[in-house]
Design a protein around this motif. Structure first.
Motif, PDB file in Angstrom:
ATOM      1  N   LYS A  79      11.017  11.537   0.476  1.00  0.00           N
ATOM      2  CA  LYS A  79       9.775  11.160  -0.201  1.00  0.00           C
ATOM      3  C   LYS A  79       9.503   9.670  -0.064  1.00  0.00           C
ATOM      4  O   LYS A  79       8.379   9.248   0.171  1.00  0.00           O
ATOM      5  CB  LYS A  79       9.856  11.552  -1.677  1.00  0.00           C
ATOM      6  CG  LYS A  79       9.859  13.052  -1.926  1.00  0.00           C
ATOM      7  CD  LYS A  79       9.927  13.350  -3.417  1.00  0.00           C
ATOM      8  CE  LYS A  79       9.926  14.854  -3.678  1.00  0.00           C
ATOM      9  NZ  LYS A  79      10.019  15.162  -5.128  1.00  0.00           N
ATOM     10  N   ASP A  81      10.560   7.680   2.304  1.00  0.00           N
ATOM     11  CA  ASP A  81      10.168   7.414   3.694  1.00  0.00           C
ATOM     12  C   ASP A  81       8.715   7.813   3.937  1.00  0.00           C
ATOM     13  O   ASP A  81       7.984   7.126   4.666  1.00  0.00           O
ATOM     14  CB  ASP A  81      11.083   8.177   4.656  1.00  0.00           C
ATOM     15  CG  ASP A  81      12.511   7.642   4.636  1.00  0.00           C
ATOM     16  OD1 ASP A  81      12.699   6.492   4.180  1.00  0.00           O
ATOM     17  OD2 ASP A  81      13.431   8.368   5.058  1.00  0.00           O
ATOM     18  N   ALA A  82       8.287   8.915   3.324  1.00  0.00           N
ATOM     19  CA  ALA A  82       6.898   9.361   3.501  1.00  0.00           C
ATOM     20  C   ALA A  82       5.921   8.355   2.904  1.00  0.00           C
ATOM     21  O   ALA A  82       4.882   8.035   3.495  1.00  0.00           O
ATOM     22  CB  ALA A  82       6.712  10.738   2.863  1.00  0.00           C
ATOM     23  N   VAL A  83       6.246   7.820   1.721  1.00  0.00           N
ATOM     24  CA  VAL A  83       5.383   6.806   1.089  1.00  0.00           C
ATOM     25  C   VAL A  83       5.319   5.545   1.941  1.00  0.00           C
ATOM     26  O   VAL A  83       4.250   4.956   2.154  1.00  0.00           O
ATOM     27  CB  VAL A  83       5.892   6.482  -0.327  1.00  0.00           C
ATOM     28  CG1 VAL A  83       5.112   5.311  -0.924  1.00  0.00           C
ATOM     29  CG2 VAL A  83       5.773   7.697  -1.235  1.00  0.00           C
ATOM     30  N   LYS A  84       6.484   5.113   2.464  1.00  0.00           N
ATOM     31  CA  LYS A  84       6.531   3.921   3.305  1.00  0.00           C
ATOM     32  C   LYS A  84       5.700   4.109   4.568  1.00  0.00           C
ATOM     33  O   LYS A  84       4.961   3.219   4.990  1.00  0.00           O
ATOM     34  CB  LYS A  84       7.982   3.610   3.658  1.00  0.00           C
ATOM     35  CG  LYS A  84       8.153   2.349   4.492  1.00  0.00           C
ATOM     36  CD  LYS A  84       9.617   2.085   4.795  1.00  0.00           C
ATOM     37  CE  LYS A  84       9.781   0.836   5.658  1.00  0.00           C
ATOM     38  NZ  LYS A  84      11.215   0.591   5.985  1.00  0.00           N
ATOM     39  N   LEU A  85       5.803   5.286   5.180  1.00  0.00           N
ATOM     40  CA  LEU A  85       5.033   5.557   6.392  1.00  0.00           C
ATOM     41  C   LEU A  85       3.535   5.602   6.089  1.00  0.00           C
ATOM     42  O   LEU A  85       2.718   5.205   6.932  1.00  0.00           O
ATOM     43  CB  LEU A  85       5.491   6.883   7.008  1.00  0.00           C
ATOM     44  CG  LEU A  85       6.898   6.883   7.622  1.00  0.00           C
ATOM     45  CD1 LEU A  85       7.276   8.286   8.082  1.00  0.00           C
ATOM     46  CD2 LEU A  85       6.976   5.915   8.805  1.00  0.00           C
ATOM     47  N   THR A  86       3.176   6.067   4.889  1.00  0.00           N
ATOM     48  CA  THR A  86       1.763   6.076   4.515  1.00  0.00           C
ATOM     49  C   THR A  86       1.201   4.663   4.438  1.00  0.00           C
ATOM     50  O   THR A  86       0.107   4.372   4.928  1.00  0.00           O
ATOM     51  CB  THR A  86       1.590   6.793   3.161  1.00  0.00           C
ATOM     52  OG1 THR A  86       2.108   8.126   3.255  1.00  0.00           O
ATOM     53  CG2 THR A  86       0.119   6.850   2.768  1.00  0.00           C
ATOM     54  N   PHE A  87       1.970   3.742   3.826  1.00  0.00           N
ATOM     55  CA  PHE A  87       1.535   2.349   3.745  1.00  0.00           C
ATOM     56  C   PHE A  87       1.422   1.733   5.145  1.00  0.00           C
ATOM     57  O   PHE A  87       0.471   0.997   5.444  1.00  0.00           O
ATOM     58  CB  PHE A  87       2.524   1.547   2.902  1.00  0.00           C
ATOM     59  CG  PHE A  87       2.513   1.918   1.445  1.00  0.00           C
ATOM     60  CD1 PHE A  87       1.363   2.412   0.855  1.00  0.00           C
ATOM     61  CD2 PHE A  87       3.652   1.780   0.662  1.00  0.00           C
ATOM     62  CE1 PHE A  87       1.338   2.764  -0.495  1.00  0.00           C
ATOM     63  CE2 PHE A  87       3.638   2.135  -0.685  1.00  0.00           C
ATOM     64  CZ  PHE A  87       2.482   2.622  -1.258  1.00  0.00           C
ATOM     65  N   GLU A  88       2.400   2.018   6.001  1.00  0.00           N
ATOM     66  CA  GLU A  88       2.355   1.478   7.357  1.00  0.00           C
ATOM     67  C   GLU A  88       1.159   2.027   8.123  1.00  0.00           C
ATOM     68  O   GLU A  88       0.536   1.302   8.911  1.00  0.00           O
ATOM     69  CB  GLU A  88       3.658   1.809   8.087  1.00  0.00           C
ATOM     70  CG  GLU A  88       4.878   1.072   7.527  1.00  0.00           C
ATOM     71  CD  GLU A  88       6.157   1.439   8.265  1.00  0.00           C
ATOM     72  OE1 GLU A  88       6.093   2.352   9.129  1.00  0.00           O
ATOM     73  OE2 GLU A  88       7.207   0.820   7.980  1.00  0.00           O
ATOM     74  N   ALA A  89       0.834   3.308   7.886  1.00  0.00           N
ATOM     75  CA  ALA A  89      -0.333   3.888   8.555  1.00  0.00           C
ATOM     76  C   ALA A  89      -1.617   3.197   8.109  1.00  0.00           C
ATOM     77  O   ALA A  89      -2.514   2.947   8.923  1.00  0.00           O
ATOM     78  CB  ALA A  89      -0.403   5.389   8.272  1.00  0.00           C
ATOM     79  N   ASP A  90      -1.723   2.878   6.810  1.00  0.00           N
ATOM     80  CA  ASP A  90      -2.903   2.158   6.321  1.00  0.00           C
ATOM     81  C   ASP A  90      -3.003   0.771   6.962  1.00  0.00           C
ATOM     82  O   ASP A  90      -4.096   0.324   7.346  1.00  0.00           O
ATOM     83  CB  ASP A  90      -2.844   2.023   4.802  1.00  0.00           C
ATOM     84  CG  ASP A  90      -3.008   3.363   4.094  1.00  0.00           C
ATOM     85  OD1 ASP A  90      -3.558   4.269   4.737  1.00  0.00           O
ATOM     86  OD2 ASP A  90      -2.573   3.482   2.937  1.00  0.00           O
ATOM     87  N   LYS A  93      -4.192   1.111  10.441  1.00  0.00           N
ATOM     88  CA  LYS A  93      -5.611   1.448  10.488  1.00  0.00           C
ATOM     89  C   LYS A  93      -6.467   0.182  10.356  1.00  0.00           C
ATOM     90  O   LYS A  93      -7.477   0.024  11.047  1.00  0.00           O
ATOM     91  CB  LYS A  93      -5.926   2.427   9.355  1.00  0.00           C
ATOM     92  CG  LYS A  93      -7.313   3.049   9.437  1.00  0.00           C
ATOM     93  CD  LYS A  93      -7.547   3.995   8.271  1.00  0.00           C
ATOM     94  CE  LYS A  93      -6.604   5.174   8.343  1.00  0.00           C
ATOM     95  NZ  LYS A  93      -6.882   6.156   7.261  1.00  0.00           N
TER      96      LYS A  93
END
Length: 288
Positions: A79, A81-90, A93
Motif C-alpha cells: 500500500k 509503495d502504491a501511494v508513493k507511485l501515485t505521487f510520482e505519477a502526479d 504528469k
C-alpha cells in the motif's frame, strides 16, 4: 397413564452410556491410561474444541502478517509503495505538461513558421523607425512629477514602513495555537487546531499564486497581498480557489483537514512572508 416413547429412551441411553477407553502396553498388557466417556461427552468436547480452533485461527489471521499470504489481502508495504507511485505519477504528469508547453513554443521555429527572413524584416523595420527627439524633452508637468518622485525616494525606508503599517490582516481561523512560530527550530509558522471541515479565510485581499497538492504538506494554497506579503495555508482538507483567482479579505478559500505526510492531525499550518523573509504571524494577526 402416559407411556414413555421407547425410541427416545433408547437414544438417551445411547448418549449417556459410559464407555471406557484403555491404553495398554502391547507386550505386558499393563494399563497405561484409561478414560470414561459417553457419546454425549464426545459431542460436547468435540464441538467446544472446534469452536476454540475456529476462533484461534480467525485471530491468528486477522492480527498477524499471515493474512498477507491469503489472496485478496494486500501488505502494508504494498500500500505504501502504491501511494508513493501515485505521487510520482502526479509529478511526472506536471513535468510532462511543462515539456509539452516548451515543445509548443519551439514548434514554430522547428516547422519553419518563424524564419531568419522574418527576423531580419522585423529588425529592418525597427531600424527605419525615426524618433523625434523633441518629444523626449521633459514638459513642465513632467519635471514637477519627477521632482516629487525623487523627493519620495530619499525617504524610501520610512515610506515603506508606513505602507506596511497600512496592511490589516484578519485571522484565517479561530482555534487553539498548538505550536508557535520558532525560527530556531525552522518552524516558520503557527499551527492552529480546529475541527475537520472548518472554513479557512483569506487574511487580506490578494491573488492566488499557487493552489495544489504536495506529498509533504497536502493541499496547499498561497496568496499574494500588497506590500510584498505572501500568506501560506497548508494541510487543508480541500481547496475552494484556483491559481489566478482574486480573493477578498475574509473570503473562504479552503477547509481544515489533515493532508500530507507531515501532518499531525486536523489543523492549519499558517505562514506569513514579507520580502522573501518569514515573519511571525502573531505580530500582525490576533488569532484569539
Amino acid at each position: 397413564m402416559a407411556t414413555k416413547n421407547p425410541k427416545k429412551s433408547n437414544l438417551k441411553q445411547k448418549l449417556t452410556d459410559k464407555y471406557r477407553l484403555v491404553v495398554l502396553n502391547e507386550n505386558t498388557f499393563e494399563e497405561r491410561f484409561s478414560l470414561k466417556l459417553s457419546r454425549l461427552n464426545v459431542v460436547v468436547f468435540g464441538g467446544a474444541f472446534s469452536i476454540i480452533l475456529i476462533i484461534a485461527t480467525t485471530i491468528l489471521i486477522a492480527f498477524t502478517p499471515i493474512k498477507e499470504y491469503i489472496p485478496g489481502y494486500a501488505s502494508s508495504k504494498l500500500k505504501a509503495d502504491a501511494v508513493k507511485l501515485t505521487f510520482e505519477a502526479d509529478s511526472l504528469k506536471i513535468k510532462l505538461a511543462i515539456l509539452e508547453n516548451y515543445t509548443k513554443a519551439l514548434k514554430p521555429v522547428l516547422t519553419g513558421e518563424i524564419t531568419s527572413e522574418n527576423i531580419d524584416s522585423l529588425q529592418l523595420e525597427a531600424q527605419q523607425l525615426t524618433i523625434d527627439e523633441s518629444e523626449l524633452d521633459a514638459s513642465r508637468e513632467d519635471s514637477i512629477f519627477r521632482e516629487k518622485v525623487e523627493r519620495e525616494n530619499r525617504f524610501a525606508i520610512t515610506n515603506s514602513n508606513l505602507n506596511n503599517l497600512k496592511v490589516v490582516f484578519f485571522s484565517p481561523l479561530s482555534g487553539t495555537i498548538s505550536q508557535d512560530f520558532d525560527s530556531s527550530a525552522k518552524h516558520f509558522a503557527v499551527d492552529i487546531v480546529a475541527k475537520t471541515g472548518t472554513p479557512i479565510k483569506a487574511v487580506a485581499d490578494g491573488t492566488v499564486i499557487f493552489a495544489g497538492w504536495s506529498a509533504e504538506t497536502g493541499y496547499t494554497i498561497l496568496l499574494k497581498h500588497t506590500n510584498n506579503f505572501i500568506s501560506v495555508y497548508k494541510h487543508n482538507g480541500n481547496l475552494l480557489k484556483q491559481q489566478g483567482d482574486l480573493v477578498k479579505s475574509g473570503e473562504v478559500i479552503a477547509s481544515v483537514g489533515s493532508t500530507g505526510e507531515l501532518t499531525t492531525g486536523p489543523h492549519l499550518h499558517f505562514e506569513l512572508w514579507n520580502g522573501g523573509y518569514a515573519v511571525n504571524p502573531t505580530n500582525f494577526i490576533d488569532f484569539k
